[in-house]
Design an enzyme around this catalytic site. Structure first.
Site, short mmCIF file in Angstrom:
data_model
loop_
_atom_site.label_atom_id
_atom_site.label_comp_id
_atom_site.label_asym_id
_atom_site.label_seq_id
_atom_site.Cartn_x
_atom_site.Cartn_y
_atom_site.Cartn_z
N ASP A 420 -11.47 7.01 5.79
CA ASP A 420 -11.02 5.67 5.47
C ASP A 420 -11.59 4.77 6.56
O ASP A 420 -12.01 5.25 7.61
CB ASP A 420 -9.49 5.69 5.51
CG ASP A 420 -8.91 4.33 5.29
OD1 ASP A 420 -9.44 3.62 4.43
OD2 ASP A 420 -7.94 3.98 5.98
N LYS A 421 -11.64 3.50 6.31
CA LYS A 421 -12.18 2.65 7.37
C LYS A 421 -11.06 2.00 8.19
O LYS A 421 -10.95 2.21 9.39
CB LYS A 421 -13.07 1.57 6.78
CG LYS A 421 -13.80 0.77 7.84
CD LYS A 421 -14.69 -0.26 7.22
CE LYS A 421 -13.89 -1.42 6.66
NZ LYS A 421 -13.20 -2.20 7.69
#
Lengths: 1356, 373
Positions: A420-421
């Site tokens: 995920d960022k």
């Protein structure tokens, strides 16, 4: 754009096992299909809701009586246990028995009882905590005594009325009927359920809103119809049917969930809807997850091979025995004893019996202790990982948690990382950077400078400030209580889960301070130009209001600015609290008004004769009294502030009174006093973006001071406090990617919709372009700035507004209310309704919020890259932002080409994919021809990055296209999926995992990553700021992303290589031992006789040779942590399963075969034709086997600590001690071997020692033989040249020495350049010679302790 | 022999208790302890197998093993051993007729005489063995077929032997003493050795029949029920009436005249009960003790072996042998271990030499190739 909503995700978080948790629920034929009817228990004399589960919980698995059968039954689900019990029972059959039956039972009983005791202990602990929970007190209304009485939780029934006090924990799922709060609200903290620390507001059921006096259960005669119990925390649907026949809708806002804590509300009364195991909290409990690691799967294949080998050698011996008997014919020799019955068995029958006997004798080939040992080793490994200081985060006082105990070795075999960022790569500390309003950019340079300063500031310092500030702590009782309930309600089945206590503690710590409120996020330096404009604008407005001018006279630029800030302030779900009274919302009520919920209400409110109609409260049709209008008049008269000074602009405005001036004039407090307070207001936001924007608005003196369900209070400069009547909140969801609020503007009295959302969506929803030149210009400019922001890596949000006419609003409201009251498909209808509203928007501006990268992310990404891991980033952010973050964290390289897939339709996607496929292939050919003719290294060739957006991803994930998409993706070095929904994330992971057959790791921090985390082979949760949902779903929880490097590269590698080696060693050990017995069959007429005493046979694995391998399996390090981190390439080892290849099993088998031959035949020839007896001869063989096996382990052990020495010495001592005691204990007891004084005599024999010297040496000669030296010749012949590293530089670096690597010489396939660069980088091997092709670092025999061997791919 | 590198990392000076934030919340820090064990930094010895360390090891093994091997070989060769097969398979052999006619059912013994010549005198004590071949005393059911309690003199086991003895547990309604297949198949040939003087007179050589069993067997494991006196009464008593094993001529209390060597503690019996490990085995039968320091125990010359042929082995293709052997500190004659030591030592040495050459050759080559910069 806020984080993707949690709504849909929690459903998924609640796993499939949830239903299993429901125990003792009476199955009832339910003909009212899928609804539950709840009546008050006060209503009837007999119990009206008898069939629903009561509130007693029982999470124990066993009772006293059922423990033994049930536990055994569960243990026998393990195939291995069944097998061993079968073998042990076979011993009781006289014709086939090999050992003393009781003795043969010993190991199985031992292992079963160890497990049983462990289970019993766990169950007892569960029982104790159940009792504790069941005996907690709560106030339940007693119809006998007509008052609330204290009762235990377990006595609560569905339909009971419960009175809840502040800081109490809810005993069951309760429908809120009354609250002491004047707004008829109840605040709850749901940290125990979803880990979110902000308070949630719950509302009293609408029909009970206006009860002024205390709620009287006896007056309650309604019937509640609602859904059957389910595990969706964010869904509750039903309606309440009053006696009058009126129906009111119930929604999740009315339901208080078990396990939550009441906050800020003195008293609340509710009726129990779901109790005990049927509560949503309990239904959400899923037990620990059991995953099987790749290594274990591989091992099981080899266990299967062992079974085959066992069957083959048993059959072979059985046939041999048949033939042996057959050769004697009818003349039965004296030594071939008849069966006990005296009957003469035919050779065939004997062979069949013998087959079974041999299965018993050779049973150790399938290692009973292997499964136990693996578990022990894994627990030790988990312990050591837990203890690693490098994985400890001082800031949050948390360390890595291994929540899944049995997949540690998978960490060493990862091939794909899906990350995920937000919150994972970045800190998830959103900082307002810049904004554009009405097409004008405000660059906020000072703000940028301030942020740069923070960048330099030590993160620890920063944390100290946030801790040490004025933030108060909740009462200790509260946190204590909540901690306890966390433990329970998070998972009543979770006691087996190691992490639960830690999580509970952490959750309670977290709740002590507000999330997303570090000074960096709070203090925003306003842009002077914008600040001036805001001031100007508000003073104008003030002036206008004072002079009752219509607000429309304000210049559109200025009104846009003020609207922009109002939108920032109110278009969110931020709750305001004041720290002095923790979690007590700031009460800024000027007028009480319920949100518009009925048409009558609407008509009433928006007709001019409002005051009069409002006064007659008892309107005929409903229970509703228009309380709001009652009280509204009291605050009608209020004086304008003395501080509202006139500016020069005043003159410019003509002053005439607006006749329809707002009936709700804002109230002014003393500004001075307010300012004091202002600094202490705390915003509790669900997502950091929201908080960032609210703080940003506050910097412009446009601060949110209070939020109630029906109104938002905003303080503006000059204007003071304005209350916006909050008509609707259309919450954020990840499909719409926007949220809206519908408010009635207090100044203009217009119904205004403020929308905030992702630019891509908002831009599509704007008014058609032909509406006006100005608007067109604004859109155009804003879009430019948005691109600019995105290029800077900022998260962008667009702010828009829309003014509704009353007719439009009425029309929409009609539909919306229908949607709200619908029971079937309400979500869908509400969604449609929201879509209808959010059209034809007017763009106000856009914001750019910065999300800083976490410490060490680029380095970690680079290291993981070098380790051969493919990293995909799946984010919900917009493409440009994601790309920039990707560049920032070195995921994308500016030098490499980027493939961008943005397609609007399936067809265009197809062509796009095909095109890029061609491109990537061309690229591949180019690159491979330039680098290598036959490339084997996947990570050096592809210099392509792939960026794909959510919409295109949806096409790509289509069945017909997924293969092509994967092909493209595989040829790229990095993949970036933007704007992807949680579902898409998990689909991508699933696709890669299933199609490419690779090991996948998903890492994320928020609820939107949960599905991805669950799908991946290994799920890692970041225990960051976004609550605990990701952590709950994960196998490993990390405090920071950068710890992934050590977790994978060091611990993963170690765990994998340790376990792989241990498993192989186990197979070898057992095979070697069994083969000894097999060879003997040739000399005992295949009669199943064993020269090794049965005690030794049975305890050899369990005791004598057990400890050293456990120590090695736990502590051995093939490469030191420093080297592993320095040379991430070494990780490839695990990815390619180099330590445990299928052929290695057979190699070990052959080695075992050879070693057993040596161990058998040296004593055989040494004692040939002598007067040695059976067990006297078996004793040295056992001893030799033990020595050989231990020395073998010694050769396999790469690092010898004192524990290794100790364990080996202990093993040998144990064997001799046991043997001597056993051989001296009883002269007649141990039939048939009866080894009295055997060992003692052997120890006096010189022959024994001579055998002990020569046999292990001979047996281990091939293993000890340096294959390296031999392969060196081969390598030389192949023309590979060595690289000579300077001895001084490499002195202390224990770089991989691969000749230890069993039979596989070629351990590492690393590119020469990688190695060389790592050498130069680390200042070792300063004069390393770039010889060309393969790398082979050789150091001089005297000075170097180090050798690198790596056959790299070759350049020529 | 192996290069070792100590990897001890000094404990870095981290304070294990992290400073609690701003004095608030004395929550016990979860920071892991900085100990060598928990941080997996235990000092460790890393044996690294490189040419430099492996080569000396090979040479050392070779240098140790070869002398031991030579010593063992010489010792073994110094042992004198004489073996004679008297099964009577051959038409010409003395016991041919005995072997042919004899079976377990025969009531009378068959006598045969074998002549042999010792080329060399046997100087020290001579051990006389009987050897059986192809006799699977290690068969699983055979090995089990005994009752150790009974042999230990346990009265209840005497009258009620263990089930393991089946089908040699009861005979004609009486318990068998000693029960089981091992006892039942007791080797019952008697051997007598005569020195044939030059004048043709037979000079019987005294054979000592005590001291052939393990001391622990004779004194601990095997005991007669009710002591050694009056065995007949015990084995024939009213309450403890027993039957002889079916293959035996005489009951157990008539194995020998000497009460110290009769019944269960008869040493021939004890030796037999210790089941052999391999199908070809020998068992100690008698000891010929050296009488004087000047005379050899068995001078070279002609000998006569008188055999009372009671034990049929031809049915299972077995062989019977009589072995005379002296022994050394390492037991009987067996050159194998010496040869094995020499072989393994030589292999190691040879490997060492080969590897040294390769290593040396490689070393110079690589040095030449790699040093140019």
């Amino acid at each position: 754009m806020t984080r993707e909503s949690r709504d849909t995700e929690i459903t998924k978080a609640a796993g499939a096992g949830a239903t299993a948790a429901v125990r003792g629920r009476k199955k009832r034929k339910n003909k009212e299909n899928k609804t539950r009817t709840v009546r008050a228990n006060t209503l009837l004399n007999d119990h009206p809701n008898p069939h629903y589960a009561n509130n007693k919980i029982k999470t124990t698995k066993y009772t006293l009586l059922s423990f033994l059968p049930k536990n055994l039954f569960e243990q026998f689900h393990r195939f291995a246990n069944v097998y061993f019990v079968f073998i042990a029972l076979l011993n009781f059959v006289p014709v086939v028995n090999a050992f003393q039956p009781e003795l043969a039972l010993a190991p199985v009983v031992f292992i079963l009882s160890v497990t049983a005791i462990k289970d019993l202990w766990e169950d007892y602990r569960r029982h104790r905590s159940d009792t504790e929970i069941n005996h907690m007190d709560c106030l339940v209304y007693s119809s006998m005594e007509r008052r609330y009485v204290e009762k235990y939780w377990k006595e609560v029934q569905v339909g009971d009325f419960i009175r809840l006090r502040c800081n109490e924990i809810l005993p069951a799922d309760v429908l809120l009927l009354s609250s002491s709060d004047p707004d008829r609200l109840c605040h709850i903290e749901t940290a125990t359920l979803d880990g979110e620390t902000n308070l949630k507001q719950r509302q009293v059921v609408r029909s009970f809103l206006d009860l002024d006096c205390e709620f009287d259960p006896f007056k309650y005669h309604s019937v509640i119809e609602c859904e059957k119990p389910n595990n969706d925390l964010n869904r509750f649907r039903g309606y309440i049917v009053h006696r009058s026949g009126r129906r009111d809708v119930l929604c999740k806002e009315n339901l208080l969930l078990r396990g939550c804590t009441i906050r800020n509300t003195e008293e609340a009364v509710g009726i129990v809807i779901y109790a005990g195991h049927e509560t949503k909290a309990m239904l959400n409990n899923n037990g620990p997850r059991y995953k099987r690691s790749k290594l274990e799967r591989q091992m099981n294949v080899d266990v299967f091979w062992c079974v085959i080998i066992l069957l083959v050698i048993c059959s072979f011996a059985a046939v041999g025995h048949g033939l042996w008997m057959f050769q004697y014919g009818d003349k039965r020799p004296v030594f071939d004893v008849l069966s006990p019955q005296g009957t003469n068995l035919s050779p065939i029958m004997s062979a069949i019996y013998l087959f079974l006997t041999l299965i018993i004798v050779f049973q150790v080939l399938i290692p009973i202790s292997l499964f136990v040992s693996i578990e022990i080793v894994k627990i030790c490994q988990v312990y050591l990982i837990h203890q690693d200081m490098d994985l400890y985060d001082e800031e949050t006082d948390s360390h890595l948690q291994c929540r899944a105990l049995n997949i540690t070795e998978d960490l060493g075999q990862m091939q794909y990382i899906f990350s995920d960022k937000t919150g994972t790569l970045t800190e998830n500390k959103m900082v307002f950077r810049r904004c554009t309003v009405a097409g004008v950019e405000y660059s906020h340079d000072a703000n940028a400078r301030r942020l740069a300063m923070y960048q330099e500031m030590d993160s620890e310092e920063e944390e100290c400030m946030s801790h040490g500030g004025t933030l108060p702590r909740r009462e200790s009782v509260t946190s204590h209580q909540s901690a306890r309930v966390v433990l329970r309600s998070q998972s009543t089945k979770s006691h087996r889960r190691t992490g639960s206590r830690a999580e509970a503690k952490r959750a309670s710590i977290l709740s002590k301070h507000t999330a997303f409120s570090s000074p960096m996020e709070k203090d925003i330096t306003p842009d002077p130009q914008l600040l001036y404009k805001v001031n100007e604008c508000s003073s104008q407005m003030d002036f206008m209001r004072f002079h009752s001018q219509p607000m429309s006279q304000l210049s559109s630029d200025l009104s846009d600015i003020i609207d922009f800030f109002i939108a920032l302030t109110i278009c969110n779900t931020v709750v305001v609290s004041s720290p002095n009274q923790p979690r007590h919302k700031v009460r800024m009520r000027f007028e009480l008004k319920s949100p518009v919920k009925t048409i009558e209400d609407f008509i009433k409110r928006f007709t001019p004769s409002r005051l009069t109609s409002g006064s007659n409260s008892s309107s005929s049709s409903s229970l509703i009294t228009n309380r709001s209008s009652n009280k509204g008049c009291s605050s009608l008269l209020s004086s304008p502030s003395a501080e509202s000074t006139l500016t020069k602009l005043h003159e410019e405005q003509s002053s005439h009174l607006e006749p329809t001036f707002s009936p709700v004039p804002p109230c002014y407090d003393g500004k001075a006093s307010w300012n004091l307070e202002e600094g202490e207001l705390r915003y509790e936001a669900e997502s950091p973006d929201e908080a960032a924007l609210v703080y940003a608005a506050r910097a412009y003196k446009c601060s949110l001071v209070g939020r109630l369900p029906d109104q938002v209070t905003v303080e503006l400069p000059h204007l003071g406090k304005l209350s916006f009547e909050l008509l609707h909140t259309l919450g954020f969801d990840s499909t719409r990617k926007r949220m809206s609020v519908v408010v009635k503007h207090p100044l203009t009295d217009q119904i205004t919709v403020y929308t905030k959302g992702a630019d891509s969506v908002i831009m599509d929803l704007l008014k058609p372009l032909d509406t006006g030149k100005r608007q067109k210009k604004i859109i155009c400019r804003t879009q430019n700035y948005l691109n600019l922001y995105a290029a800077d890596g900022l998260r962008t949000l667009c702010i828009a507004k829309k003014i509704l006419s009353k007719e439009e609003y009425a029309c929409w409201l009609q539909c919306h209310l229908e949607a709200e009251t619908a029971i079937q498909g309400r979500e869908e209808l509400l969604f449609q309704s929201a879509l209808r509203l959010e059209t034809n928007l007017q763009l106000l501006g856009a914001t750019g919020v910065e999300d800083r990268l976490q410490d060490g992310v680029p380095e970690t990404v680079a290291a993981l890259r070098r380790a051969g891991l493919q990293i995909w980033v799946l984010t919900g952010d917009k493409q440009e932002t994601a790309v920039n973050i990707a560049y920032a964290c070195k995921l994308l390289d500016p030098e490499e080409e980027m493939l961008t897939l943005n397609a609007d339709s399936q067809v265009s996607h197809v062509s796009l994919v095909c095109k890029s496929l061609g491109l990537s292939k061309k690229k591949q050919i180019n690159s491979s021809s330039s680098l290598s003719s036959h490339n084997t290294s996947p990570f050096l060739v592809h210099r392509l990055g792939l960026v794909i957006d959510g919409r295109t991803l949806a096409y790509a994930l289509d069945k017909t296209l997924e293969d092509k998409f994967l092909e493209v993706a595989r040829s790229c070095r990095s993949v970036l999926c933007c704007r992807s929904t949680p579902l898409q994330k998990s689909m991508v992971v699933k696709l890669v995992r299933n199609k490419l057959k690779v090991m996948t790791l998903a890492i994320g921090d928020g609820a939107n990553d949960v599905s991805m985390i669950q799908v991946a082979d290994v799920g890692v949760g970041i225990s960051g700021q976004e609550g605990m949902q990701a952590v709950m779903a994960s196998d490993f929880a990390l405090p920071r992303f950068r710890y992934l490097q050590k977790l994978l590269l060091v611990h993963g590698h170690w765990c994998y290589s340790r376990l792989a080696n241990m498993i192989l060693y186990f197979f070898y050990k057992n095979a070697m031992f069994v083969a000894l017995l097999f060879w003997y069959q040739f000399y005992c007429g295949f009669s199943g006789s064993a020269m090794i005493d049965q005690w030794y046979l049975i305890f050899f694995n369990l005791m004598f040779s057990a400890f050293p391998q456990l120590v090695t399996g736990t502590l051995d390090k093939d490469v030191s942590a420093e080297t592993l981190q320095r040379l991430p390439q070494l990780y490839v080892n695990g990815q390619n399963s180099e330590e445990y290849k299928p052929y290695m099993f057979w190699m070990n088998m052959i080695d075992a075969f050879y070693q057993s031959l040596v161990c058998f035949f040296i004593p055989y020839f040494a004692y040939a034709d002598s007067d040695v007896d059976l067990f006297t001869w078996g004793t040295p063989i056992t001893t030799l086997a033990l020595f050989t096996i231990l020395l073998h382990l010694g050769i396999e052990t790469k690092t010898w600590t004192w524990m290794n020495w100790l364990s080996i010495i202990f093993s040998i001592t144990l064997f001799f001690t046991v043997a001597l005691c056993y051989n001296a204990s009883c002269p007649t007891c141990f039939s048939p071997s009866n080894p009295y004084w055997t060992m003692q005599r052997q120890l006096q024999e010189p022959l024994f020692y001579l055998l002990c010297l020569i046999t292990p040496v001979t047996a281990l000669l091939p293993r000890y033989m340096p294959f390296r030296v031999l392969t060196r010749i081969i390598l030389q012949h192949r023309g590979l040249r060595g690289v000579r590293a300077s001895a001084t530089g490499v002195q202390n670096v224990d770089i991989y020495n691969s000749q230890r690597a069993k039979f596989s010489e070629v351990k590492l396939k690393l590119g020469f350049f990688c190695l060389c660069s790592s050498f130069t980088l680390n200042n070792i091997g300063t004069n390393s010679h770039r010889g060309g092709v393969g790398t082979h670092t050789h150091t001089h025999a005297h000075t170097d302790s180090v050798h690198i061997r790596a056959r790299a791919w070759r350049l020529e | 022999m192996m290069a070792s590198s100590y990897n001890a990392k000094e404990e870095d000076g981290h304070h294990s208790g992290s400073a609690s934030h701003g004095g608030a919340a004395v929550v016990k820090s979860k920071k892991p302890d900085n100990t060598a064990f928990k941080q997996q930094r235990l000092p460790a010895w890393q044996p690294i197998l490189t040419a430099g360390t492996v080569l000396p090891a090979f040479f050392v093994i070779g240098l140790i093993f070869i002398p031991i091997g030579i010593g063992l070989y010489v010792t073994s060769n110094n042992i004198k051993e004489f073996e004679i097969d008297y099964t009577g398979v051959d038409m010409n052999s003395a016991c041919y007729s005995c072997a042919k006619n004899f079976s377990w059912n025969s009531t009378t013994s068959c006598l045969c005489t074998v002549d042999f010549t010792l080329e060399q005198p046997f100087e020290s004590n001579v051990f006389m063995y009987y050897g059986l071949s192809n006799f699977y005393q290690n068969h699983r059911r055979y090995v089990k077929s005994r009752d150790d309690s009974q042999l230990n003199g346990d009265m209840s086991a005497l009258t009620n032997p263990s089930k393991e003895c089946e089908p040699y547990r009861m005979s004609e309604g009486l318990p068998i003493a000693p029960c089981g297949a091992i006892a039942n198949s007791l080797f019952n040939d008697t051997l007598k050795l005569y020195y044939l003087e030059a004048n043709g007179t037979r000079n019987e050589i005294p054979l000592v029949k005590k001291g052939i069993a393990w001391w622990t067997d004779k004194h601990v494991k095997f005991r007669n029920p009710g002591g050694n006196a009056n065995l007949t009464a015990v084995f024939q008593g009213n309450l403890t009436a027993t039957s002889k094993p079916v293959n035996w001529r005489n009951p157990v209390y008539e194995l020998d005249q000497d009460p110290e060597n009769n019944g269960f503690i008869n040493e021939d019996f004890i030796v037999w009960m210790r089941t052999a490990a391999l199908p070809t085995f020998r068992k100690l039968y008698r000891i010929i003790q050296k009488k004087s320091s000047t005379m050899p125990t068995l001078p070279s010359g002609k000998y006569v072996l008188d055999i009372t042929y009671n034990y049929p082995v031809l049915s299972f293709d077995g062989r019977k042998r009589m072995i005379l052997s002296t022994i050394s500190w390492m037991g009987g004659k067996n050159p194998f271990l010496g040869i094995a030591y020499i072989t393994v030592g030589s292999i190691c040495f040879f490997l060492g030499v080969v590897l040294l050459i390769i290593h040396h050759k490689y070393d110079t080559r690589s040095t030449g190739a790699d040093i140019p910069n």
